[in-house]
Structure formats: C-alpha cells, structure tokens
Design a protein around this motif. Sequence first.
Motif, PDB file in Angstrom:
ATOM      1  N   TRP A  78      11.807  -0.526   2.216  1.00 42.28           N
ATOM      2  CA  TRP A  78      12.690   0.451   2.863  1.00 42.28           C
ATOM      3  C   TRP A  78      11.895   1.677   3.298  1.00 42.28           C
ATOM      4  O   TRP A  78      12.097   2.200   4.386  1.00 42.28           O
ATOM      5  CB  TRP A  78      13.815   0.834   1.920  1.00 42.28           C
ATOM      6  CG  TRP A  78      14.778   1.808   2.505  1.00 42.28           C
ATOM      7  CD1 TRP A  78      14.983   3.084   2.099  1.00 42.28           C
ATOM      8  CD2 TRP A  78      15.662   1.606   3.607  1.00 42.28           C
ATOM      9  NE1 TRP A  78      15.947   3.687   2.863  1.00 42.28           N
ATOM     10  CE2 TRP A  78      16.379   2.801   3.801  1.00 42.28           C
ATOM     11  CE3 TRP A  78      15.919   0.542   4.464  1.00 42.28           C
ATOM     12  CZ2 TRP A  78      17.325   2.946   4.808  1.00 42.28           C
ATOM     13  CZ3 TRP A  78      16.869   0.693   5.444  1.00 42.28           C
ATOM     14  CH2 TRP A  78      17.556   1.880   5.612  1.00 42.28           C
ATOM     15  N   HIS A  79      10.966   2.126   2.465  1.00 41.75           N
ATOM     16  CA  HIS A  79      10.139   3.274   2.813  1.00 41.75           C
ATOM     17  C   HIS A  79       9.183   2.938   3.951  1.00 41.75           C
ATOM     18  O   HIS A  79       8.947   3.759   4.831  1.00 41.75           O
ATOM     19  CB  HIS A  79       9.365   3.767   1.601  1.00 41.75           C
ATOM     20  CG  HIS A  79      10.230   4.428   0.583  1.00 41.75           C
ATOM     21  ND1 HIS A  79       9.714   5.029  -0.527  1.00 41.75           N
ATOM     22  CD2 HIS A  79      11.569   4.593   0.491  1.00 41.75           C
ATOM     23  CE1 HIS A  79      10.687   5.525  -1.264  1.00 41.75           C
ATOM     24  NE2 HIS A  79      11.836   5.262  -0.658  1.00 41.75           N
ATOM     25  N   ARG A 132      11.188   2.954   7.137  1.00 45.74           N
ATOM     26  CA  ARG A 132      11.539   4.305   7.587  1.00 45.74           C
ATOM     27  C   ARG A 132      10.307   5.156   7.850  1.00 45.74           C
ATOM     28  O   ARG A 132      10.414   6.228   8.421  1.00 45.74           O
ATOM     29  CB  ARG A 132      12.442   4.987   6.563  1.00 45.74           C
ATOM     30  CG  ARG A 132      13.815   4.327   6.576  1.00 45.74           C
ATOM     31  CD  ARG A 132      14.870   4.980   5.794  1.00 45.74           C
ATOM     32  NE  ARG A 132      15.026   6.389   6.018  1.00 45.74           N
ATOM     33  CZ  ARG A 132      15.708   7.166   5.189  1.00 45.74           C
ATOM     34  NH1 ARG A 132      16.251   6.662   4.117  1.00 45.74           N
ATOM     35  NH2 ARG A 132      15.836   8.445   5.440  1.00 45.74           N
ATOM     36  N   VAL A 167      17.946  10.297  -3.714  1.00 47.81           N
ATOM     37  CA  VAL A 167      18.576  10.009  -2.423  1.00 47.81           C
ATOM     38  C   VAL A 167      20.004   9.510  -2.633  1.00 47.81           C
ATOM     39  O   VAL A 167      20.930   9.941  -1.940  1.00 47.81           O
ATOM     40  CB  VAL A 167      17.732   8.988  -1.626  1.00 47.81           C
ATOM     41  CG1 VAL A 167      18.493   8.468  -0.424  1.00 47.81           C
ATOM     42  CG2 VAL A 167      16.433   9.627  -1.179  1.00 47.81           C
ATOM     43  N   GLY A 216      23.596  11.356  -1.511  1.00 48.92           N
ATOM     44  CA  GLY A 216      24.575  10.617  -0.726  1.00 48.92           C
ATOM     45  C   GLY A 216      25.943  10.627  -1.372  1.00 48.92           C
ATOM     46  O   GLY A 216      26.963  10.812  -0.697  1.00 48.92           O
ATOM     47  N   HIS A 232      20.062  13.503   2.189  1.00 47.67           N
ATOM     48  CA  HIS A 232      20.173  12.071   1.947  1.00 47.67           C
ATOM     49  C   HIS A 232      19.506  11.259   3.052  1.00 47.67           C
ATOM     50  O   HIS A 232      18.799  10.297   2.787  1.00 47.67           O
ATOM     51  CB  HIS A 232      21.649  11.679   1.841  1.00 47.67           C
ATOM     52  CG  HIS A 232      21.891  10.212   1.718  1.00 47.67           C
ATOM     53  ND1 HIS A 232      21.596   9.508   0.567  1.00 47.67           N
ATOM     54  CD2 HIS A 232      22.394   9.320   2.595  1.00 47.67           C
ATOM     55  CE1 HIS A 232      21.907   8.242   0.752  1.00 47.67           C
ATOM     56  NE2 HIS A 232      22.397   8.092   1.977  1.00 47.67           N
ATOM     57  N   TYR A 233      19.746  11.643   4.278  1.00 46.06           N
ATOM     58  CA  TYR A 233      19.201  10.908   5.424  1.00 46.06           C
ATOM     59  C   TYR A 233      18.749  11.929   6.456  1.00 46.06           C
ATOM     60  O   TYR A 233      19.531  12.353   7.308  1.00 46.06           O
ATOM     61  CB  TYR A 233      20.270   9.969   5.990  1.00 46.06           C
ATOM     62  CG  TYR A 233      19.755   9.075   7.083  1.00 46.06           C
ATOM     63  CD1 TYR A 233      18.771   8.127   6.817  1.00 46.06           C
ATOM     64  CD2 TYR A 233      20.246   9.172   8.369  1.00 46.06           C
ATOM     65  CE1 TYR A 233      18.289   7.298   7.823  1.00 46.06           C
ATOM     66  CE2 TYR A 233      19.775   8.350   9.379  1.00 46.06           C
ATOM     67  CZ  TYR A 233      18.804   7.413   9.095  1.00 46.06           C
ATOM     68  OH  TYR A 233      18.337   6.603  10.087  1.00 46.06           O
ATOM     69  N   THR A 242      17.244  12.073   9.190  1.00 43.11           N
ATOM     70  CA  THR A 242      17.422  11.846  10.615  1.00 43.11           C
ATOM     71  C   THR A 242      18.780  12.349  11.104  1.00 43.11           C
ATOM     72  O   THR A 242      18.914  12.743  12.261  1.00 43.11           O
ATOM     73  CB  THR A 242      17.259  10.344  10.933  1.00 43.11           C
ATOM     74  OG1 THR A 242      16.005   9.921  10.408  1.00 43.11           O
ATOM     75  CG2 THR A 242      17.296  10.087  12.414  1.00 43.11           C
ATOM     76  N   CYS A 243      19.788  12.363  10.235  1.00 40.22           N
ATOM     77  CA  CYS A 243      21.106  12.842  10.670  1.00 40.22           C
ATOM     78  C   CYS A 243      21.067  14.346  10.955  1.00 40.22           C
ATOM     79  O   CYS A 243      21.977  14.873  11.605  1.00 40.22           O
ATOM     80  CB  CYS A 243      22.195  12.483   9.678  1.00 40.22           C
ATOM     81  SG  CYS A 243      22.244  13.488   8.206  1.00 40.22           S
TER      82      CYS A 243
END
Length: 130
Positions: free
Chosen positions: A7-8, A11, A38, A42, A86-87, A89-90
């Motif tokens: 996953w890392h 991303r 993380v 979330g 958490h994310y 990019t958002c």
Amino acid sequence: LVSQNPWHVFRGYQDPYPEFVDGAVDEQAANQCWLALVNFTGVVSCVAFALLALTSLEPFRSKFYTLFFIVHIPSAWIMLVMAIWHYPTCGLILIPNIVYYFSFNVPVWVTQSVERWKQNHQSEVNASGS
C-alpha cells in the motif's frame, strides 16, 4: 529506507515514524504504528462527520439550535483536519474550500469586532461625559 508495504509502495511514500530495534529499522512495527495512526484519524474524521450530519438534520436543528451551533463548527474542523491527515491527497480538494470559508468569514468577523469595539468605546465616552 523505502517501505515494502504494498500500500505504501502504491501510494509512493516512506514510513515517517520508523521504530528502531538494535540499530535496525523494524519495518513491520513501523508499518503497524503508522497504519494504526492513519486508521485512527480516519475513524475520528468519520465520527466527526456523523456528528455533523446528525446535528444538521432539521428536527434536531430546530429543537436544539444552540447545541447544533456549538457542535457544528468544531466537528467540521475536526473532520477536515483528520480527513487531510488520514489521506493527504484529499487536502487538494479540501484546502480550497477552507480558503473559500475564510475569505467570506474573516471580513464578517473583523466587521463584527470593529462594531463591538465602537459600541463599547461609545458607551465609555457617554459614561465619562455624563
């Protein structure tokens, strides 16, 4: 050191908090720590959003407006900050909204503060002049 967590790798980032064991990086422990953080952010973001949504419903808002007002702004900020944490990019989507929010509210806050100061100053002048 680059994380081997798929996953890392997907991303494209490294673990920011590696844990050291006898001078070597324990990547499995570091990944678990980072993923726990993380996941926690979330969950906090989702809980804040649920609280925001529930208190925004018309029946609740009309009966308990003061509670709605007290809960709405802090839960919105908590939701935004935790969602970005958490994310990240958002943040590309949310930061322009935050700028938009401040661009309309800061002038209102400044105007209200100046008006309050004028009222207080005027009442002090009237009290000392009488």
